[in-house]
Design a protein around this motif. Structure first.
Motif, PDB file in Angstrom:
ATOM      1  N   TYR A 246       2.697  -6.794   6.830  1.00 17.62           N
ATOM      2  CA  TYR A 246       1.470  -7.543   6.532  1.00 17.62           C
ATOM      3  C   TYR A 246       1.383  -8.874   7.271  1.00 17.62           C
ATOM      4  O   TYR A 246       1.432  -9.934   6.647  1.00 17.62           O
ATOM      5  CB  TYR A 246       1.345  -7.763   5.019  1.00 17.62           C
TER       6      TYR A 246
ATOM      7  N   PHE B  19      -4.410  -2.538   6.650  1.00 15.55           N
ATOM      8  CA  PHE B  19      -4.251  -1.993   5.302  1.00 15.55           C
ATOM      9  C   PHE B  19      -5.610  -1.885   4.606  1.00 15.55           C
ATOM     10  O   PHE B  19      -5.879  -0.885   3.918  1.00 15.55           O
ATOM     11  CB  PHE B  19      -3.267  -2.821   4.461  1.00 15.55           C
TER      12      PHE B  19
ATOM     13  N   ILE C  53      -7.064   1.226   5.834  1.00 16.89           N
ATOM     14  CA  ILE C  53      -6.419   2.399   5.203  1.00 16.89           C
ATOM     15  C   ILE C  53      -7.115   2.711   3.869  1.00 16.89           C
ATOM     16  O   ILE C  53      -7.380   3.875   3.544  1.00 16.89           O
ATOM     17  CB  ILE C  53      -4.910   2.129   4.968  1.00 16.89           C
TER      18      ILE C  53
ATOM     19  N   TYR D  82      -6.716   8.510   2.025  1.00 20.97           N
ATOM     20  CA  TYR D  82      -5.979   7.554   1.174  1.00 20.97           C
ATOM     21  C   TYR D  82      -6.716   7.431  -0.167  1.00 20.97           C
ATOM     22  O   TYR D  82      -7.538   6.549  -0.395  1.00 20.97           O
ATOM     23  CB  TYR D  82      -5.834   6.202   1.883  1.00 20.97           C
TER      24      TYR D  82
ATOM     25  N   GLY E  55      -3.044  -1.109  -7.557  1.00 20.26           N
ATOM     26  CA  GLY E  55      -2.837  -0.542  -6.217  1.00 20.26           C
ATOM     27  C   GLY E  55      -1.554   0.238  -6.050  1.00 20.26           C
ATOM     28  O   GLY E  55      -1.222   0.647  -4.948  1.00 20.26           O
ATOM     29  N   SER E  56      -0.781   0.390  -7.108  1.00 16.55           N
ATOM     30  CA  SER E  56       0.516   1.068  -7.034  1.00 16.55           C
ATOM     31  C   SER E  56       1.497   0.367  -6.109  1.00 16.55           C
ATOM     32  O   SER E  56       2.377   1.007  -5.520  1.00 16.55           O
ATOM     33  CB  SER E  56       0.343   2.536  -6.595  1.00 16.55           C
ATOM     34  N   SER E  57       1.359  -0.958  -5.995  1.00 13.46           N
ATOM     35  CA  SER E  57       2.330  -1.710  -5.194  1.00 13.46           C
ATOM     36  C   SER E  57       3.721  -1.641  -5.810  1.00 13.46           C
ATOM     37  O   SER E  57       4.724  -1.815  -5.112  1.00 13.46           O
ATOM     38  CB  SER E  57       1.896  -3.173  -5.059  1.00 13.46           C
TER      39      SER E  57
ATOM     40  N   ASN F  52       6.301   0.380  -4.020  1.00 18.01           N
ATOM     41  CA  ASN F  52       7.006  -0.080  -2.819  1.00 18.01           C
ATOM     42  C   ASN F  52       8.373  -0.693  -3.148  1.00 18.01           C
ATOM     43  O   ASN F  52       9.135  -1.042  -2.243  1.00 18.01           O
ATOM     44  CB  ASN F  52       6.145  -1.042  -1.991  1.00 18.01           C
TER      45      ASN F  52
ATOM     46  N   TYR G 142      -0.581   9.326   4.057  1.00 17.64           N
ATOM     47  CA  TYR G 142       0.262   8.377   4.809  1.00 17.64           C
ATOM     48  C   TYR G 142       0.406   8.772   6.279  1.00 17.64           C
ATOM     49  O   TYR G 142       1.239   8.233   7.002  1.00 17.64           O
ATOM     50  CB  TYR G 142       1.638   8.260   4.124  1.00 17.64           C
TER      51      TYR G 142
ATOM     52  N   THR H 157      -2.992   4.627   9.721  1.00 10.43           N
ATOM     53  CA  THR H 157      -1.677   4.332   9.136  1.00 10.43           C
ATOM     54  C   THR H 157      -0.617   4.233  10.236  1.00 10.43           C
ATOM     55  O   THR H 157       0.298   3.405  10.150  1.00 10.43           O
ATOM     56  CB  THR H 157      -1.294   5.405   8.089  1.00 10.43           C
TER      57      THR H 157
ATOM     58  N   PHE I 212      -0.965   0.802  11.574  1.00 15.81           N
ATOM     59  CA  PHE I 212      -0.422  -0.144  10.578  1.00 15.81           C
ATOM     60  C   PHE I 212       1.099  -0.207  10.703  1.00 15.81           C
ATOM     61  O   PHE I 212       1.699  -1.293  10.729  1.00 15.81           O
ATOM     62  CB  PHE I 212      -0.861   0.372   9.204  1.00 15.81           C
TER      63      PHE I 212
ATOM     64  N   MET J  34       7.863   5.986   5.209  1.00 17.51           N
ATOM     65  CA  MET J  34       7.320   5.698   6.545  1.00 17.51           C
ATOM     66  C   MET J  34       8.489   5.274   7.434  1.00 17.51           C
ATOM     67  O   MET J  34       9.350   4.482   7.025  1.00 17.51           O
ATOM     68  CB  MET J  34       6.295   4.574   6.509  1.00 17.51           C
TER      69      MET J  34
ATOM     70  N   GLU K 260       9.117   1.754   5.130  1.00 14.39           N
ATOM     71  CA  GLU K 260       8.520   1.634   3.785  1.00 14.39           C
ATOM     72  C   GLU K 260       8.839   2.863   2.943  1.00 14.39           C
ATOM     73  O   GLU K 260       8.913   3.970   3.463  1.00 14.39           O
ATOM     74  CB  GLU K 260       6.992   1.517   3.900  1.00 14.39           C
TER      75      GLU K 260
ATOM     76  N   SER L  71       7.227   4.563  -0.728  1.00 11.76           N
ATOM     77  CA  SER L  71       6.158   4.456  -1.708  1.00 11.76           C
ATOM     78  C   SER L  71       6.451   5.494  -2.795  1.00 11.76           C
ATOM     79  O   SER L  71       6.140   6.675  -2.638  1.00 11.76           O
ATOM     80  CB  SER L  71       4.814   4.715  -1.004  1.00 11.76           C
TER      81      SER L  71
HETATM   82  C1  AVI Z   1       0.507  -1.488  -0.689  1.00  9.18           C
HETATM   83  N1  AVI Z   1       1.049  -0.185  -0.985  1.00  9.18           N
HETATM   84  C2  AVI Z   1       0.834   0.176  -2.387  1.00  9.18           C
HETATM   85  C3  AVI Z   1       0.612   0.882  -0.054  1.00  9.18           C
HETATM   86  C4  AVI Z   1       1.234   2.244  -0.488  1.00  9.18           C
HETATM   87  O1  AVI Z   1       0.470   3.194  -0.653  1.00  9.18           O
HETATM   88  O2  AVI Z   1       2.447   2.316  -0.671  1.00  9.18           O
HETATM   89  C5  AVI Z   1       0.996   0.567   1.373  1.00  9.18           C
HETATM   90  C6  AVI Z   1       0.686   1.663   2.347  1.00  9.18           C
HETATM   91  N2  AVI Z   1       1.493   2.123   3.253  1.00  9.18           N
HETATM   92  C7  AVI Z   1       0.911   3.063   3.947  1.00  9.18           C
HETATM   93  N3  AVI Z   1      -0.302   3.244   3.491  1.00  9.18           N
HETATM   94  C8  AVI Z   1      -0.482   2.357   2.483  1.00  9.18           C
END
Ligand code: AVI
Length: 319
Positions: free
Chosen positions: A36, A44, A47, A53, A157-159, A162, A206, A213, A216, A252, A280, A282
């Motif tokens: 970010y 994002f 996305i 998404y 947002g389901s953060s 992560n 994703y 994505t 990103f 990812m 990442e 998720s």
């Molecule tokens: C911010 N977060 C919740 C997103 C997720 O879905 O894990 C980040 C993301 N990574 C790829 N697409 C979105």
């Protein structure tokens, strides 16, 4: 007028140390927070508009359809603490229902918040607004101006996905402690959680057809070049995004398209073709699995709302 507070920022040296430790490990990794930078935040946002998404629009539908029931569960008149507030739009859409007396949007950078909060303050002059710039993933610290009356934490947002489940538990415990800090009472947490579903839906979310994505994820390398004065060649890397069923998480990665050496002032890292940097995770939860996590963190009373397909869940948790 809205007030802004920037808590201590991570020092340049500790950013470099953290990144280089990850990049030089046998399995190279980087924290998802480095996705970010200014462009990464815009990507994002793009996305969130993609047809693949589903989390953003599904969560918005749940909030829209159940706004009054959610407000009945949460109560009104609280201090609303919005974790990872970004443009503050999600919380603002709930203001008419939750009627907060104080709004505390928290994000990694105060610059990112200030425009949105200033505009919001004009629309809702009766709400006391305190923007806080801090990396709360490293620990939840709130300034003294945050009122200790009823505190409602908002983490949409389901953060939470992560974090690893162990990290998520630690973070939820910190939120629980902050609900009770300084004699605060009657607080709670309103949180959005992505649920386990078919592999094809998760993987497409994703690894979208337009490659947003992918951009990103690849943009991370440009950010690393700036932070480390490194020389990653973005064209020599490929995006990989897929569901790891065994670990219940979308992963990812960035995969080297050729053998290459990446350099920075005090070091190098050789990558073989096909070698990956893990950028990442998720995590995707079952309804019961996430309720158990909330219970383990000390939240006793949990109410949930979902969409008809059970793709996403909003939870309100009380102490
Ligand atoms: C911010 N977060 C919740 C997103 C997720 O879905 O894990 C980040 C993301 N990574 C790829 N697409 C979105």
């Amino acid at each position: 007028m809205a007030q802004f507070i920037q808590l201590v920022e991570q020092r340049k040296q500790s950013v470099e140390d953290e990144l280089l430790a990850g990049l030089t490990a046998p399995q190279a990794t980087t924290s998802p927070k480095y996705l970010y930078d200014a462009l990464g935040s815009k990507l994002f946002e793009a996305i969130c508009e993609l047809p693949e998404y589903y989390p953003t629009r599904t969560e918005a539908e749940i909030f829209h359809k159940h706004a009054q029931e959610i407000a009945d569960a949460c109560g009104t008149g609280a201090t609303l603490i919005d974790l990872g507030a970004g443009n503050c739009a999600k919380a603002a859409s709930l203001f008419p229902y939750l009627q907060p007396t104080q709004y505390v949007p928290v994000d990694i950078s105060i610059d990112f918040l200030s425009d949105a909060v200033s505009r919001l303050q004009q629309r809702f002059p009766a709400i006391d607004m305190v923007g806080v710039g801090t990396d709360f993933s490293a620990g939840l610290v709130l300034p003294e101006t945050v009122r200790s009356a009823q505190r409602l934490f908002f983490y949409p947002g389901s953060s939470i996905g992560n974090f690893t489940p162990d990290e998520a538990l630690i973070f939820l415990r910190q939120i629980k402690a902050a609900c009770e800090q300084d004699g605060a009472k009657g607080g709670g947490l309103l949180i959005g959680v992505d649920l386990v579903k078919e592999n094809t839906i998760l993987s497409a979310a994703y690894d979208d057809a337009l490659g947003v994505t992918a951009s990103f994820n690849l943009n991370l390398l440009q950010h690393l070049n700036r932070l480390l004065d490194a020389d990653f060649d973005v064209r020599e890397w490929r995006h990989r995004g897929f569901f790891n069923e065994k670990l219940s998480r979308v992963e990812m990665h960035l995969e080297a398209a050729s053998d290459q050496t990446v350099r920075w002032p005090d070091g190098v890292r050789r990558f073989e073709r096909g070698e990956r940097i893990h950028t990442e995770n998720s995590y995707k939860y079952s309804r019961q699995g996430f309720i158990s996590l909330l219970n383990a963190a000390g939240f006793g009373n949990v109410t949930t709302w979902s969409d008809p397909q059970q793709w996403f869940m909003v939870c309100h948790a009380r102490l």
